[in-house]
Design a protein around this motif. Structure first.
Motif, short mmCIF file in Angstrom:
data_model
loop_
_atom_site.label_atom_id
_atom_site.label_comp_id
_atom_site.label_asym_id
_atom_site.label_seq_id
_atom_site.Cartn_x
_atom_site.Cartn_y
_atom_site.Cartn_z
N MET A 1 0.84 -1.20 0.00
CA MET A 1 0.00 0.00 0.00
C MET A 1 0.88 1.25 0.00
O MET A 1 1.79 1.38 0.79
N THR A 2 0.61 2.17 -0.94
CA THR A 2 1.39 3.39 -1.04
C THR A 2 1.12 4.32 0.14
O THR A 2 -0.01 4.53 0.53
N ASP A 3 2.20 4.88 0.69
CA ASP A 3 2.10 5.81 1.80
C ASP A 3 2.82 7.08 1.39
O ASP A 3 4.00 7.04 1.03
N MET A 4 2.09 8.21 1.39
CA MET A 4 2.68 9.47 0.97
C MET A 4 2.94 10.35 2.20
O MET A 4 2.04 10.57 3.01
N TRP A 5 4.18 10.84 2.32
CA TRP A 5 4.55 11.72 3.42
C TRP A 5 4.93 13.09 2.85
O TRP A 5 5.74 13.19 1.93
N LEU A 6 4.35 14.12 3.41
CA LEU A 6 4.68 15.48 3.02
C LEU A 6 5.47 16.11 4.16
O LEU A 6 4.96 16.28 5.27
N ILE A 7 6.74 16.42 3.90
CA ILE A 7 7.60 16.94 4.96
C ILE A 7 8.09 18.35 4.60
O ILE A 7 8.07 18.75 3.43
N SER A 8 8.50 19.07 5.61
CA SER A 8 9.01 20.43 5.43
C SER A 8 10.30 20.59 6.21
O SER A 8 10.37 20.21 7.39
N VAL A 9 11.31 21.19 5.56
CA VAL A 9 12.59 21.47 6.24
C VAL A 9 13.00 22.90 5.91
O VAL A 9 12.73 23.40 4.81
N PRO A 10 13.63 23.61 6.86
CA PRO A 10 14.08 24.99 6.59
C PRO A 10 15.27 24.99 5.64
O PRO A 10 16.02 24.00 5.56
N LEU A 11 15.42 26.08 4.92
CA LEU A 11 16.52 26.16 3.96
C LEU A 11 17.76 26.80 4.57
O LEU A 11 18.34 27.75 4.03
N ASP A 12 18.16 26.27 5.73
CA ASP A 12 19.45 26.69 6.30
C ASP A 12 20.53 25.75 5.78
O ASP A 12 20.25 24.72 5.17
N LYS A 13 21.78 26.10 6.04
CA LYS A 13 22.90 25.34 5.48
C LYS A 13 22.88 23.88 5.91
O LYS A 13 23.04 22.97 5.10
N ASP A 14 22.67 23.63 7.22
CA ASP A 14 22.68 22.26 7.73
C ASP A 14 21.54 21.43 7.13
O ASP A 14 21.72 20.27 6.76
N SER A 15 20.36 22.05 7.04
CA SER A 15 19.20 21.31 6.54
C SER A 15 19.32 20.99 5.06
O SER A 15 18.92 19.92 4.59
N ILE A 16 19.87 21.95 4.29
CA ILE A 16 20.08 21.70 2.86
C ILE A 16 21.02 20.51 2.67
O ILE A 16 20.80 19.65 1.81
N THR A 17 22.05 20.46 3.50
CA THR A 17 22.98 19.31 3.45
C THR A 17 22.26 18.02 3.81
O THR A 17 22.45 16.98 3.17
#
Length: 359
Positions: A1-17
Motif C-alpha cells: 500500500m502506497t504511503d505518501m509523506w509530506l515533509i518540510s525542512v528549513p533552507l538553512d545550510k545544515d538542513s540543505i545538506t
C-alpha cells in the motif's frame, strides 16, 4: 500500500545538506521516492492568527479526508464493488492520484495566493461542507430507490407458493367475464395426480377440463381453473381442506406492480449515470481541495516552527508500510538538529523533528 509523506525542512545550510543526504540514503536503500512539492508564497499575517488557524486546519483536514473516503465507499457501493470501475473514476485532471500529488501545482485561480490563509481555509471548508451535505442527500435518495427496486424484485423471486406471479401469468391464461373467473392454485409436486382427479369435484360449478399447468418449480406447480364466480368461496374452502393453495391474483393490480417495477428500473439506470458522474466530479474537487489544504497546513506550520521570513522546502516522499519505520528513523537521524528538545542520544528522541503529514 502506497504511503505518501509530506515533509518540510528549513533552507538553512545544515538542513540543505541533510536533504541531500536524505535523497541519497533513501535512493540507496530504496526506502522511498522523493519529489519536490511546490507551495507558493502565501500571506503570513499575524503569527497569533496562524496559531489558531493551525488547530482549525487540523480539524478541516480530518473532515475533508472523511468526505473523500465516504465518496469512494459510496462509489464502490454504487458500482457494486467493481474496483476497476472505481479506479477509472477516481482521477484528478486525467491523472491518477499519485501522479497528481507528485506533480502538484497550486491552483491560483481557485485559491488566490493574495488571499489570507484563514480565507483560503474558509473557502475549502465551504466547499467540503457542501459536498458532505449533498453526498448524504444524494446517497440517501439513491439507496432509497435501490431498496424499493430490490423489494419489488424480491417479490418475483422465491417459490411459487409465495412469489409474485406477474411474469408467469398472461392475460390469455385468465378467463374473466360477467359470470366466470379463473383461480390460480399452487399444487405440490406429489399432489399433481390428486389435483387432476379432484379439482372438478371441489364445486359443481367448475368448468370441466379447464385446469392447465402454467408453471412449476422444485416444490410444485401453478394450475389455473375456471369456475363460476358464485362458487369461488366454496371452492377455496374445499381446496384448503385438500391442501391446495389458492393464490390471490388480480390482473389490474399485478399489471400496475409490473409497470412500477419497470419505472423503478428505468429510474435506477438514469440515476446511476447521474450519481456516478456527480461522485466522479466531486471526488476530484474534494481531493484537489484536500491536497491544497495539506499544502496550506505545511505553510502555516512551517511558518510557526521556522519563523519569519518564511524560508523552507516541502518534499513529498512516496513509501510503503514495509519501509515506513526505517524511513522515520532516517528522518529523525538527519534532522535531529531541528529538534530543540532532542537529547544527544538519537535513541532517546521521542518524535521526528521535521514537519510531516500523511496523505
Amino acid at each position: 500500500m502506497t504511503d505518501m509523506w509530506l515533509i518540510s525542512v528549513p533552507l538553512d545550510k545544515d538542513s540543505i545538506t541533510s536533504v541531500g543526504k536524505l535523497k541519497h540514503s533513501i535512493a540507496k536503500a530504496n526506502l522511498a521516492s522523493c519529489f519536490m512539492f511546490s507551495i507558493p508564497d502565501l500571506k503570513v499575517g499575524v503569527l497569533d492568527s496562524l496559531l489558531s488557524l493551525s488547530d482549525d486546519l487540523h480539524k478541516l483536514d480530518s473532515q475533508t479526508e472523511s468526505v473523500i473516503r465516504n465518496t469512494c465507499l459510496c462509489m464502490r457501493d454504487v458500482m457494486e464493488q467493481s474496483t476497476d470501475k472505481v479506479l477509472e473514476n477516481t482521477l484528478v485532471n486525467e491523472m491518477d492520484l499519485v501522479s497528481y500529488m507528485t506533480r502538484f501545482q497550486w491552483d491560483k485561480a481557485k485559491y488566490p495566493t493574495t488571499t489570507p490563509p484563514s480565507s483560503l481555509a474558509e473557502t475549502i471548508k465551504k466547499e467540503v461542507s457542501q459536498m458532505e451535505t449533498e453526498l448524504k442527500a444524494r446517497a440517501a435518495a439513491y439507496n432509497s430507490m435501490k431498496a424499493s427496486l430490490q423489494s419489488s424484485e424480491m417479490k418475483i423471486q422465491g417459490t411459487l407458493q409465495t412469489r409474485s406471479l406477474t411474469d408467469i401469468v398472461g392475460k390469455d391464461d385468465m378467463v374473466v367475464s360477467e359470470y366466470l373467473t379463473t383461480l390460480l392454485v399452487f399444487v405440490s409436486r406429489g399432489s399433481y395426480l390428486q389435483w387432476e382427479m379432484t379439482y372438478e369435484s371441489l364445486s359443481d360449478l367448475v368448468v370441466p377440463r379447464s385446469s392447465r399447468k402454467l408453471s412449476e418449480d422444485e416444490e410444485g406447480g401453478i394450475f389455473s381453473v375456471t369456475l363460476f364466480k358464485k362458487a369461488v368461496t366454496e371452492f377455496k374452502v374445499k381446496a384448503k381442506e385438500r391442501r391446495f393453495l389458492v393464490r390471490e391474483y388480480c390482473c389490474e393490480v399485478e399489471d400496475k406492480k409490473m409497470q412500477e417495477r419497470k419505472q423503478l428500473n428505468a429510474r435506477k439506470k438514469e440515476q446511476y449515470g447521474v450519481f456516478v458522474h456527480w461522485l466522479k466530479v466531486n471526488f476530484r474537487e474534494a481531493f484537489v481541495a484536500w491536497i491544497h489544504l495539506k499544502a496550506l497546513r505545511v505553510f502555516v506550520e512551517s511558518t510557526l516552527r521556522y519563523g519569519i521570513p518564511v524560508n523552507y522546502q516541502a518534499l513529498l516522499l512516496q513509501t510503503d508500510e514495509k519501509h515506513s519505520k526505517k524511513l522515520r528513523e532516517e528522518l529523525s537521524s538527519l534532522f535531529m538538529h531541528l529538534d530543540p528538545t532532542a537529547t544527544a542520544s538519537k535513541a532517546e528522541a521521542r518524535h521526528t523533528p521535521h514537519l510531516k503529514h500523511h496523505l
